[in-house]
Design a protein around this motif. Structure first.
Motif, PDB file in Angstrom:
ATOM      1  N   ASN A  64       0.851  -1.193   0.000  1.00  0.00           N
ATOM      2  CA  ASN A  64       0.000   0.000   0.000  1.00  0.00           C
ATOM      3  C   ASN A  64       0.883   1.239   0.000  1.00  0.00           C
ATOM      4  O   ASN A  64       0.894   2.018   0.940  1.00  0.00           O
ATOM      5  N   PRO A  68       2.780   6.100  -6.879  1.00  0.00           N
ATOM      6  CA  PRO A  68       2.845   5.065  -7.931  1.00  0.00           C
ATOM      7  C   PRO A  68       4.252   4.964  -8.518  1.00  0.00           C
ATOM      8  O   PRO A  68       4.853   5.971  -8.891  1.00  0.00           O
ATOM      9  N   GLU A  69       4.782   3.766  -8.572  1.00  0.00           N
ATOM     10  CA  GLU A  69       6.101   3.522  -9.139  1.00  0.00           C
ATOM     11  C   GLU A  69       6.033   2.309 -10.054  1.00  0.00           C
ATOM     12  O   GLU A  69       5.193   1.430  -9.884  1.00  0.00           O
ATOM     13  N   LYS A  70       6.950   2.250 -11.016  1.00  0.00           N
ATOM     14  CA  LYS A  70       6.958   1.166 -11.996  1.00  0.00           C
ATOM     15  C   LYS A  70       7.906   0.055 -11.567  1.00  0.00           C
ATOM     16  O   LYS A  70       9.024   0.299 -11.149  1.00  0.00           O
ATOM     17  N   ASP A 187      -7.154  -2.323 -16.073  1.00  0.00           N
ATOM     18  CA  ASP A 187      -6.202  -2.441 -14.961  1.00  0.00           C
ATOM     19  C   ASP A 187      -5.394  -3.737 -15.042  1.00  0.00           C
ATOM     20  O   ASP A 187      -4.248  -3.790 -14.588  1.00  0.00           O
ATOM     21  N   MET A 216       6.698   5.137 -15.988  1.00  0.00           N
ATOM     22  CA  MET A 216       5.570   4.808 -15.130  1.00  0.00           C
ATOM     23  C   MET A 216       4.833   3.606 -15.713  1.00  0.00           C
ATOM     24  O   MET A 216       4.781   3.432 -16.934  1.00  0.00           O
ATOM     25  N   PRO A 220      -1.998  -1.178 -13.450  1.00  0.00           N
ATOM     26  CA  PRO A 220      -1.513  -1.894 -12.263  1.00  0.00           C
ATOM     27  C   PRO A 220      -0.748  -3.170 -12.576  1.00  0.00           C
ATOM     28  O   PRO A 220       0.259  -3.463 -11.929  1.00  0.00           O
ATOM     29  N   TYR A 238       4.406  -3.658 -13.694  1.00  0.00           N
ATOM     30  CA  TYR A 238       3.433  -3.522 -12.617  1.00  0.00           C
ATOM     31  C   TYR A 238       3.719  -2.293 -11.769  1.00  0.00           C
ATOM     32  O   TYR A 238       4.816  -1.705 -11.833  1.00  0.00           O
ATOM     33  N   ARG A 239       2.745  -1.911 -11.005  1.00  0.00           N
ATOM     34  CA  ARG A 239       2.916  -0.812 -10.060  1.00  0.00           C
ATOM     35  C   ARG A 239       3.527  -1.357  -8.779  1.00  0.00           C
ATOM     36  O   ARG A 239       2.874  -2.102  -8.039  1.00  0.00           O
ATOM     37  N   SER A 240       4.761  -0.963  -8.540  1.00  0.00           N
ATOM     38  CA  SER A 240       5.483  -1.504  -7.385  1.00  0.00           C
ATOM     39  C   SER A 240       5.013  -0.909  -6.072  1.00  0.00           C
ATOM     40  O   SER A 240       5.455  -1.352  -5.002  1.00  0.00           O
ATOM     41  N   ASP A 241       4.134   0.104  -6.133  1.00  0.00           N
ATOM     42  CA  ASP A 241       3.532   0.591  -4.900  1.00  0.00           C
ATOM     43  C   ASP A 241       2.350  -0.274  -4.490  1.00  0.00           C
ATOM     44  O   ASP A 241       1.867  -0.182  -3.366  1.00  0.00           O
ATOM     45  N   MET A 242       1.886  -1.139  -5.418  1.00  0.00           N
ATOM     46  CA  MET A 242       0.774  -2.035  -5.135  1.00  0.00           C
ATOM     47  C   MET A 242       1.222  -3.479  -4.931  1.00  0.00           C
ATOM     48  O   MET A 242       0.622  -4.212  -4.134  1.00  0.00           O
TER      49      MET A 242
END
Length: 366
Positions: A64, A68-70, A187, A216, A220, A238-242
């Motif tokens: 969480n 947002p990061e890639k 998504d 970016m 997701p 992917y989004r590495s923040d997720m």
């Protein structure tokens, strides 16, 4: 004045007065009328597949993060191209259908469901006149996969092939309209890429490819199967923040394991998505043996922890956390209630976060 609305993509509202009402006769026999009929036919097709579907297949994030990061991972599959092509020939489907269908099964397994919903892309060249056209025609399509315990892989792949071919034939109904009408998103995307190369011959020269990837993530989770020199490579953007790297790596491992399993089974329900790495991790997770002073009871060891680390977290359940000192206070309160017997069942509380309190209260009382 008469007002007519034309629900075509990118068409404006046209106003017809009595002076130019003759346009109606032209419209009835013009290409616009044909486009409208094709559009409505395509909309009806998508209604037959996607109307009423509420499936959510994007895996639950394990992180969480705030920004947002890639993230990016890739994995070379150990399966031989000959085995894949032979299996495709046996089923009567293309590699695109095989790899896409397997992704649908994997996402259903991750959701503990018997269906999945995601997006894919295709080159958009469904007209032979576009074969040698140099431009971007790629289009996005929704994919809905469904099966039960009796569904064979053959039947599943055949149905998916028919769906994708029909969706391509009806691509005049754009993905933006699909999302607006059915509440879908892009998504979660899977893409099968045919044989790729970094260099492209044009006439008697070679065009050198340059990576222009965005910094970016485009969505997701994007999983792709790419073919390089007769070798299949799995990639994940992917989004590495997720999602953590370990979580995405697990998806790639599971995908390869599922492909190996599918080649040996008849029914979709028999496909295993657990890799050898996953088996090893489960075995390691279950190695919970530890040396301890066997002359001490659980109550003695708990009392020691209360003295050493009273403010450390001892129990976590959903959004609730208890430190060792907080647990001790709960034990005391629970034990006192039991002693004075203020209720017929003083210790009983079905809430899962109280089970440890109730069990330890009994131990402390012994």
């Amino acid at each position: 004045m008469l007002v007519f609305f034309f629900p075509f993509k990118h068409r404006n509202i046209r106003l017809l007065t009595e002076q130019n009402v003759g346009f109606l006769f032209y419209f009835a026999s013009s290409p616009y009328a044909k486009d409208y009929a094709v559009y409505k036919k395509a909309e009806k097709y998508y209604d037959s597949i996607f109307e009423g579907i509420e499936t959510e297949s994007l895996p639950m994030p394990d992180l969480n993060g705030k920004a947002p990061e890639k993230g990016y991972l890739e994995k070379t599959m150990g399966l031989k191209e000959e085995a894949i092509l032979s299996y495709c020939e046996k089923l009567g489907v293309t590699p695109n259908i095989l790899f896409t269908g397997l992704f649908g099964i994997l996402m259903a397994k991750y959701s503990n469901a018997e269906d999945s919903l995601f997006s894919t892309i295709y080159n958009g060249r469904n007209d032979s006149r576009l074969e040698n056209t140099v431009c971007m025609l790629v289009k996005t399509l929704p994919v809905y996969c469904k099966f039960d315990k009796d569904t064979t892989i053959q039947a599943y792949m055949t149905a998916l092939s028919e769906q994708l071919l029909s969706s391509m034939a009806n691509d005049i109904f754009p993905f933006s309209d699909i999302c607006a009408k059915y509440g879908f998103s892009s998504d979660l995307v899977f893409a099968y890429q045919a044989e790729l190369s970094d260099d492209y011959p044009i006439g008697d020269t070679v065009a050198k490819g340059h990576d222009l990837s965005l910094d970016m993530a485009k969505m997701p989770l994007l999983i792709q199967v790419r073919e390089y020199d007769h070798t299949y490579v799995l990639t994940a953007e992917y989004r590495s923040d997720m999602y953590s790297q370990a979580f995405i790596d697990g998806i790639l491992d599971a995908y390869e394991a599922a492909m190996g399993s599918m080649l040996k089974t008849k029914y979709v329900s028999e496909i295993s998505v657990i890799s050898q790495a996953g088996v090893n991790k489960i075995a390691e997770f279950n190695h919970t043996e530890a040396e301890y002073d066997r002359s001490k009871t659980i109550s003695d060891m708990f009392d020691e922890l209360v003295q050493k680390v009273p403010d450390h977290t001892a129990v976590v359940f959903k959004d609730k956390k208890y430190t060792y000192i907080e647990l001790l206070l709960k034990f005391c309160i629970c034990a006192n209630i039991a002693i004075i017997n203020l209720s017929p069942n003083p210790l009983y509380n079905p809430s899962p976060d109280h089970l440890i309190v109730q069990a330890q209260t009994i131990i402390q009382s012994l």
